[in-house]
Scaffold this active site. Structure first.
Site, PDB file in Angstrom:
ATOM      1  N   LEU A 124       0.812  -1.216   0.000  1.00  0.00           N
ATOM      2  CA  LEU A 124       0.000   0.000   0.000  1.00  0.00           C
ATOM      3  C   LEU A 124       0.848   1.270   0.000  1.00  0.00           C
ATOM      4  O   LEU A 124       0.617   2.183  -0.796  1.00  0.00           O
ATOM      5  CB  LEU A 124      -0.935  -0.002   1.209  1.00  0.00           C
ATOM      6  CG  LEU A 124      -1.904   1.175   1.306  1.00  0.00           C
ATOM      7  CD1 LEU A 124      -2.874   1.175   0.121  1.00  0.00           C
ATOM      8  CD2 LEU A 124      -2.678   1.119   2.624  1.00  0.00           C
ATOM      9  N   ALA A 125       1.841   1.349   0.889  1.00  0.00           N
ATOM     10  CA  ALA A 125       2.657   2.555   0.975  1.00  0.00           C
ATOM     11  C   ALA A 125       3.397   2.811  -0.332  1.00  0.00           C
ATOM     12  O   ALA A 125       3.505   3.949  -0.790  1.00  0.00           O
ATOM     13  CB  ALA A 125       3.644   2.447   2.128  1.00  0.00           C
ATOM     14  N   ASP A 126       3.914   1.752  -0.945  1.00  0.00           N
ATOM     15  CA  ASP A 126       4.642   1.894  -2.201  1.00  0.00           C
ATOM     16  C   ASP A 126       3.719   2.402  -3.308  1.00  0.00           C
ATOM     17  O   ASP A 126       4.110   3.255  -4.118  1.00  0.00           O
ATOM     18  CB  ASP A 126       5.236   0.547  -2.609  1.00  0.00           C
ATOM     19  CG  ASP A 126       6.132  -0.034  -1.539  1.00  0.00           C
ATOM     20  OD1 ASP A 126       7.354   0.116  -1.652  1.00  0.00           O
ATOM     21  OD2 ASP A 126       5.610  -0.633  -0.585  1.00  0.00           O
ATOM     22  N   MET A 127       2.499   1.862  -3.359  1.00  0.00           N
ATOM     23  CA  MET A 127       1.561   2.269  -4.407  1.00  0.00           C
ATOM     24  C   MET A 127       1.146   3.731  -4.249  1.00  0.00           C
ATOM     25  O   MET A 127       1.076   4.478  -5.229  1.00  0.00           O
ATOM     26  CB  MET A 127       0.315   1.376  -4.372  1.00  0.00           C
ATOM     27  CG  MET A 127       0.584  -0.061  -4.734  1.00  0.00           C
ATOM     28  SD  MET A 127       1.105  -0.228  -6.461  1.00  0.00           S
ATOM     29  CE  MET A 127       1.138  -2.002  -6.624  1.00  0.00           C
ATOM     30  N   GLY A 185       3.932   5.872  -5.300  1.00  0.00           N
ATOM     31  CA  GLY A 185       4.054   5.865  -6.750  1.00  0.00           C
ATOM     32  C   GLY A 185       3.116   6.857  -7.416  1.00  0.00           C
ATOM     33  O   GLY A 185       3.488   7.548  -8.381  1.00  0.00           O
TER      34      GLY A 185
END
Length: 358
Positions: free
Chosen positions: A142-145, A148
């Site tokens: 979630l944090a990466d998305m 992004g």
């Protein structure tokens, strides 16, 4: 980079010649399913960045680029001789997007960082789950998305400035800051009342009724009546409109404080009806509800099929790979899935050819 690639950017992924991107190692039955989905529309060029010639080729590639995206620990780019100031001397209009766990400055900047860590530290995990159980991390990246999406937006802002002025810039994008933005209202609430908001499971701290409810046939429905007009419509359809005159349920604030009782008519109705019956009833009465799906049910849903929310990209290993279609849909400049995720180094000759290397 995926968002930019989906809308036409030529994205060149620089990979290690031996191993390639770590996402390639996330395999199911020996197949890199994650890479096939999130590597789409990109080109792969392999360079040994521990070698002087590899570094020289990288610099020459950067000279031709609009954007450089990197996610090393802060300071690594400088150690490699690729400090932003040096890159801007060679390519003044370059936009440099620096993704890290904690940011380019601050006392934690040198710590290694993954999305899992910031999902915990940001306050997200503490909000997620039930009050009598431990905090819950999301089961996806979630944090990466979220980072992004912020990164794609910031890159477009910087390119708009570059196009107007010719001037590039550096974007500092930690994983921590973006995920905090989705729970930032907690800071205001704490400042106001000095209390930590407890975990509420699938309920909401701000609106009621809102929860996931079981149906007669063992399925689940998600429901949110976040506007007063929707609560009135819901209670009227369920035959309990008189609840709106009860001080415990008359206002949203009162319902949040008495959430269990506010949800009782919904639980009773759904316990006596199947999911199909309940969804027909809710649609007939224009009540905001939706089924809770597993992935197989989502893939077969008629709305998902009609809107082609899932794209099936041809693949030599799997036949086709189901993945998310282009998001969002633009009327005049729509994106497209143009390329499958590349094999490691598939475009090395093409990529280096642009700088005159045979």
């Amino acid at each position: 980079s995926l968002q930019l690639a989906d809308f036409g950017a030529e994205v060149i992924k620089i990979e290690d010649p031996g191993k390639g991107d770590p996402l390639r190692a996330w395999q199911v039955k020996g197949i890199s399913v994650h890479w096939k989905i999130y590597g789409r529309n990109k080109k792969s060029v392999t360079l040994d960045l521990r070698d002087a010639e590899g570094m020289d080729l990288l610099r020459r590639l950067i000279d031709t680029a609009d954007v450089l995206i990197e996610n090393f620990r802060p300071g690594t780019l400088e150690t490699m001789g690729l400090a932003p100031a040096a890159l801007h001397q060679r390519n003044p209009g370059l936009v440099i997007l620096r993704v890290s766990g904690w940011g380019q400055d601050g006392p934690y900047k040198d710590r290694p960082g993954f999305g899992t860590l910031v999902e915990g530290m940001s306050g997200f995990a503490a909000k997620n789950g039930f009050a009598d159980r431990p905090p819950v991390l999301p089961p996806t990246a979630l944090a990466d998305m979220i980072a992004g999406l912020y990164g794609a937006f910031a890159t477009q802002v910087a390119l708009r400035h570059r196009d107007a002025t010719g001037q590039g810039q550096v974007i500092d994008l930690p994983l921590l800051d973006p995920i905090f933005s989705i729970v930032a209202s907690e800071a205001g609430t704490y400042r106001l009342n000095g209390q930590i908001t407890p975990r509420t499971g699938s309920r909401s701290n701000t609106t009621s009724p809102r929860n996931i409810f079981a149906t007669k046939d063992g399925r689940w429905i998600s429901m949110s009546a976040s506007m007063q007009v929707m609560v009135a419509r819901l209670y009227k359809a369920l035959g309990c409109e008189a609840m709106l005159d009860d001080p415990r349920f008359k206002t949203n604030t009162a319902r949040v404080q008495n959430a269990d009782a506010a949800e009782e008519p919904i639980r009773s109705y759904l316990a006596a009806h199947t999911l199909e019956e309940a969804m027909a009833f809710f649609e007939q009465n224009e009540i905001t509800a939706a089924p809770v799906y597993d992935i197989d049910q989502f893939l077969d849903d008629p709305h998902v099929l009609a809107r082609q929310i899932v794209a099936n990209l041809p693949d030599e290993e799997m036949g086709t790979v189901p993945m998310h279609a282009i998001i969002p849909r633009l009327s005049e400049t729509p994106g497209a899935v143009r390329l499958p995720a590349p094999k490691r180094g598939e475009h090395t000759a093409e990529g280096l050819g642009r700088i005159g290397v045979t």
